[in-house]
Design a protein around this motif. Structure first.
Motif, PDB file in Angstrom:
ATOM      1  N   PRO A 105       0.799  -1.233   0.000  1.00 36.64           N
ATOM      2  CA  PRO A 105       0.000   0.000   0.000  1.00 36.64           C
ATOM      3  C   PRO A 105       0.833   1.284   0.000  1.00 36.64           C
ATOM      4  CG  PRO A 105      -0.800  -1.512   1.685  1.00 36.64           C
ATOM      5  CD  PRO A 105       0.488  -2.077   1.166  1.00 36.64           C
ATOM      6  N   PHE A 106       2.108   1.177   0.290  1.00 32.27           N
ATOM      7  CA  PHE A 106       2.976   2.350   0.368  1.00 32.27           C
ATOM      8  C   PHE A 106       3.784   2.476  -0.917  1.00 32.27           C
ATOM      9  CE2 PHE A 106       2.488   0.395   4.552  1.00 32.27           C
ATOM     10  CZ  PHE A 106       1.831   1.418   5.218  1.00 32.27           C
ATOM     11  N   SER A 107       3.933   3.693  -1.394  1.00 34.81           N
ATOM     12  CA  SER A 107       4.716   3.945  -2.595  1.00 34.81           C
ATOM     13  C   SER A 107       6.197   3.953  -2.213  1.00 34.81           C
ATOM     14  CB  SER A 107       4.311   5.285  -3.207  1.00 34.81           C
ATOM     15  OG  SER A 107       5.058   5.521  -4.366  1.00 34.81           O
ATOM     16  N   ILE A 108       6.915   2.915  -2.633  1.00 36.40           N
ATOM     17  CA  ILE A 108       8.324   2.765  -2.272  1.00 36.40           C
ATOM     18  C   ILE A 108       9.158   2.661  -3.537  1.00 36.40           C
ATOM     19  CG2 ILE A 108      10.032   1.368  -1.045  1.00 36.40           C
ATOM     20  CD1 ILE A 108       7.658   0.322   0.693  1.00 36.40           C
ATOM     21  N   GLY A 109       9.994   3.653  -3.730  1.00 35.39           N
ATOM     22  CA  GLY A 109      10.919   3.681  -4.854  1.00 35.39           C
ATOM     23  C   GLY A 109      12.354   3.656  -4.353  1.00 35.39           C
ATOM     24  N   ARG A 110      13.263   3.976  -5.245  1.00 38.57           N
ATOM     25  CA  ARG A 110      14.684   3.976  -4.856  1.00 38.57           C
ATOM     26  C   ARG A 110      14.987   5.001  -3.768  1.00 38.57           C
ATOM     27  NH1 ARG A 110      15.501   3.348 -10.835  1.00 38.57           N
ATOM     28  NH2 ARG A 110      15.984   1.143 -11.107  1.00 38.57           N
ATOM     29  N   ALA A 111      14.367   6.177  -3.864  1.00 37.91           N
ATOM     30  CA  ALA A 111      14.632   7.227  -2.868  1.00 37.91           C
ATOM     31  C   ALA A 111      14.234   6.760  -1.469  1.00 37.91           C
ATOM     32  CB  ALA A 111      13.900   8.516  -3.225  1.00 37.91           C
ATOM     33  N   GLU A 112      13.044   6.167  -1.356  1.00 41.69           N
ATOM     34  CA  GLU A 112      12.581   5.696  -0.053  1.00 41.69           C
ATOM     35  C   GLU A 112      13.452   4.558   0.453  1.00 41.69           C
ATOM     36  OE1 GLU A 112       9.384   7.850  -2.080  1.00 41.69           O
ATOM     37  OE2 GLU A 112      10.586   6.150  -2.733  1.00 41.69           O
ATOM     38  N   ARG A 113      13.828   3.649  -0.449  1.00 39.07           N
ATOM     39  CA  ARG A 113      14.724   2.552  -0.076  1.00 39.07           C
ATOM     40  C   ARG A 113      16.034   3.102   0.467  1.00 39.07           C
ATOM     41  NH1 ARG A 113      17.455   0.039  -5.048  1.00 39.07           N
ATOM     42  NH2 ARG A 113      18.412   2.092  -4.906  1.00 39.07           N
ATOM     43  N   ASP A 114      16.642   3.994  -0.300  1.00 40.90           N
ATOM     44  CA  ASP A 114      17.948   4.536   0.094  1.00 40.90           C
ATOM     45  C   ASP A 114      17.858   5.340   1.383  1.00 40.90           C
ATOM     46  OD1 ASP A 114      18.910   3.305  -2.184  1.00 40.90           O
ATOM     47  OD2 ASP A 114      19.126   5.165  -3.324  1.00 40.90           O
ATOM     48  N   GLN A 115      16.785   6.123   1.534  1.00 42.47           N
ATOM     49  CA  GLN A 115      16.627   6.907   2.746  1.00 42.47           C
ATOM     50  C   GLN A 115      16.403   6.009   3.961  1.00 42.47           C
ATOM     51  OE1 GLN A 115      13.801  10.138   2.270  1.00 42.47           O
ATOM     52  NE2 GLN A 115      14.778  10.757   0.342  1.00 42.47           N
ATOM     53  N   TRP A 116      15.685   4.891   3.784  1.00 44.57           N
ATOM     54  CA  TRP A 116      15.474   3.959   4.895  1.00 44.57           C
ATOM     55  C   TRP A 116      16.822   3.415   5.378  1.00 44.57           C
ATOM     56  CZ3 TRP A 116      16.164  -0.620   7.210  1.00 44.57           C
ATOM     57  CH2 TRP A 116      15.239  -1.021   8.179  1.00 44.57           C
ATOM     58  N   VAL A 117      17.648   3.000   4.434  1.00 40.58           N
ATOM     59  CA  VAL A 117      18.950   2.426   4.789  1.00 40.58           C
ATOM     60  C   VAL A 117      19.852   3.492   5.417  1.00 40.58           C
ATOM     61  CG1 VAL A 117      21.016   1.285   3.877  1.00 40.58           C
ATOM     62  CG2 VAL A 117      18.749   0.581   3.073  1.00 40.58           C
ATOM     63  N   VAL A 118      19.868   4.690   4.858  1.00 39.84           N
ATOM     64  CA  VAL A 118      20.671   5.778   5.422  1.00 39.84           C
ATOM     65  C   VAL A 118      20.217   6.093   6.847  1.00 39.84           C
ATOM     66  CG1 VAL A 118      21.069   8.285   5.265  1.00 39.84           C
ATOM     67  CG2 VAL A 118      21.396   6.843   3.253  1.00 39.84           C
ATOM     68  N   MET A 160      24.401  -5.594   9.122  1.00 37.22           N
ATOM     69  CA  MET A 160      22.980  -5.288   9.189  1.00 37.22           C
ATOM     70  C   MET A 160      22.547  -4.423   8.010  1.00 37.22           C
ATOM     71  SD  MET A 160      21.897  -7.025  11.685  1.00 37.22           S
ATOM     72  CE  MET A 160      20.214  -6.425  11.571  1.00 37.22           C
ATOM     73  N   LEU A 161      23.365  -3.442   7.626  1.00 31.80           N
ATOM     74  CA  LEU A 161      22.994  -2.575   6.512  1.00 31.80           C
ATOM     75  C   LEU A 161      22.931  -3.350   5.197  1.00 31.80           C
ATOM     76  CD1 LEU A 161      24.849   0.731   7.388  1.00 31.80           C
ATOM     77  CD2 LEU A 161      22.375   0.281   7.441  1.00 31.80           C
ATOM     78  N   GLU A 162      23.818  -4.301   5.027  1.00 30.10           N
ATOM     79  CA  GLU A 162      23.752  -5.135   3.822  1.00 30.10           C
ATOM     80  C   GLU A 162      22.436  -5.911   3.791  1.00 30.10           C
ATOM     81  OE1 GLU A 162      26.092  -8.863   1.716  1.00 30.10           O
ATOM     82  OE2 GLU A 162      27.130  -7.692   3.252  1.00 30.10           O
ATOM     83  N   SER A 163      22.074  -6.483   4.907  1.00 26.74           N
ATOM     84  CA  SER A 163      20.817  -7.216   4.999  1.00 26.74           C
ATOM     85  C   SER A 163      19.621  -6.284   4.809  1.00 26.74           C
ATOM     86  CB  SER A 163      20.743  -7.918   6.356  1.00 26.74           C
ATOM     87  OG  SER A 163      19.542  -8.619   6.473  1.00 26.74           O
ATOM     88  N   PHE A 164      19.635  -5.138   5.479  1.00 29.26           N
ATOM     89  CA  PHE A 164      18.538  -4.183   5.377  1.00 29.26           C
ATOM     90  C   PHE A 164      18.394  -3.646   3.961  1.00 29.26           C
ATOM     91  CE2 PHE A 164      19.003  -2.993  10.123  1.00 29.26           C
ATOM     92  CZ  PHE A 164      18.121  -3.990  10.496  1.00 29.26           C
ATOM     93  N   TYR A 165      19.517  -3.424   3.278  1.00 25.76           N
ATOM     94  CA  TYR A 165      19.434  -2.936   1.897  1.00 25.76           C
ATOM     95  C   TYR A 165      18.700  -3.960   1.017  1.00 25.76           C
ATOM     96  CZ  TYR A 165      20.436  -1.279  -2.739  1.00 25.76           C
ATOM     97  OH  TYR A 165      20.288  -0.841  -4.032  1.00 25.76           O
ATOM     98  N   GLY A 166      19.034  -5.224   1.176  1.00 23.58           N
ATOM     99  CA  GLY A 166      18.371  -6.264   0.393  1.00 23.58           C
ATOM    100  C   GLY A 166      16.877  -6.300   0.653  1.00 23.58           C
ATOM    101  N   ILE A 167      16.497  -6.171   1.904  1.00 22.64           N
ATOM    102  CA  ILE A 167      15.071  -6.176   2.245  1.00 22.64           C
ATOM    103  C   ILE A 167      14.402  -4.915   1.705  1.00 22.64           C
ATOM    104  CG2 ILE A 167      13.415  -6.063   4.144  1.00 22.64           C
ATOM    105  CD1 ILE A 167      15.446  -7.753   5.762  1.00 22.64           C
ATOM    106  N   ALA A 168      15.024  -3.765   1.903  1.00 20.00           N
ATOM    107  CA  ALA A 168      14.441  -2.504   1.433  1.00 20.00           C
ATOM    108  C   ALA A 168      14.300  -2.511  -0.090  1.00 20.00           C
ATOM    109  CB  ALA A 168      15.292  -1.328   1.901  1.00 20.00           C
ATOM    110  N   ASP A 169      15.265  -3.083  -0.777  1.00 17.25           N
ATOM    111  CA  ASP A 169      15.172  -3.156  -2.234  1.00 17.25           C
ATOM    112  C   ASP A 169      14.016  -4.070  -2.650  1.00 17.25           C
ATOM    113  OD1 ASP A 169      16.297  -2.290  -4.780  1.00 17.25           O
ATOM    114  OD2 ASP A 169      16.803  -4.413  -5.053  1.00 17.25           O
ATOM    115  N   TRP A 170      13.803  -5.138  -1.915  1.00 15.47           N
ATOM    116  CA  TRP A 170      12.702  -6.063  -2.186  1.00 15.47           C
ATOM    117  C   TRP A 170      11.346  -5.369  -1.985  1.00 15.47           C
ATOM    118  CZ3 TRP A 170      11.404 -10.238  -4.586  1.00 15.47           C
ATOM    119  CH2 TRP A 170      10.273 -10.958  -4.213  1.00 15.47           C
ATOM    120  N   MET A 171      11.290  -4.372  -1.108  1.00 14.14           N
ATOM    121  CA  MET A 171      10.043  -3.664  -0.828  1.00 14.14           C
ATOM    122  C   MET A 171       9.646  -2.698  -1.933  1.00 14.14           C
ATOM    123  SD  MET A 171       9.046  -4.759   2.046  1.00 14.14           S
ATOM    124  CE  MET A 171       9.970  -6.252   1.937  1.00 14.14           C
ATOM    125  N   ARG A 172      10.606  -2.324  -2.795  1.00  9.18           N
ATOM    126  CA  ARG A 172      10.292  -1.357  -3.848  1.00  9.18           C
ATOM    127  C   ARG A 172       9.122  -1.840  -4.696  1.00  9.18           C
ATOM    128  NH1 ARG A 172      13.594  -0.082  -7.949  1.00  9.18           N
ATOM    129  NH2 ARG A 172      14.717  -2.023  -7.797  1.00  9.18           N
TER     130      ARG A 172
END
Length: 144
Positions: free
Chosen positions: A94-107, A126-138
């Motif tokens: 339901p949430f609009s998640i693009g690259r910006a949101e992914r990158d900002q979440w990880v940052v 942890m950041l490597e793992s979180f990046y993979g999950i955040a990218d999957w959410m896009r």
């Protein structure tokens, strides 16, 4: 055992002492991390796109991320006990998640971990793992 991704791969391997949950300071450490993560989201101007995806209140998001991270890192399965399998991608559709949101979440998570004094090897892992999950959410293509 903690879940690294939807398939159930573990991230709690090769942790020198105890579980990843323990390395992160148990429930108190994870709560402090989550609280700082959401505080930063409210404070930092470069995290506006991420903050905008959360609506007016962050209270529910704080609790859900805390519950999820406890189980994800090998601690109590608070999230699963309340809601069942995380089904992260489905729950985030339901949430609009693009690259910006992914990158900002990880940052934002990186800043929160750094401010909480997490050791660099743990942060990197942890950041490597979180990046993979955040990218999957896009669920939106394009630059933002």
């Amino acid at each position: 055992m903690a879940q690294d991704n939807i398939s159930g791969a573990s991230i709690a391997q090769d942790v020198p002492t105890g579980s990843l949950f323990d390395e992160m300071g148990g429930e108190a450490g994870i709560r402090a991390l989550v609280d700082r993560f959401y505080d930063l989201m409210d404070l930092e101007s470069d995290l506006q796109a991420l903050r905008a995806t959360h609506g007016p209140s962050l209270d529910q998001a704080r609790d859900r991320l805390f519950w999820f991270l406890c189980g994800y890192t090998g601690g109590p399965n608070h999230y699963i006990e309340r809601f069942g399998h995380p089904r992260l991608r489905a729950r985030h559709l339901p949430f609009s998640i693009g690259r910006a949101e992914r990158d900002q979440w990880v940052v934002c998570m990186g800043r929160a971990m750094q401010e909480q004094g997490f050791p660099e090897p743990l942060m990197d892992r942890m950041l490597e793992s979180f990046y993979g999950i955040a990218d999957w959410m896009r669920n939106r293509e394009g630059k933002s």
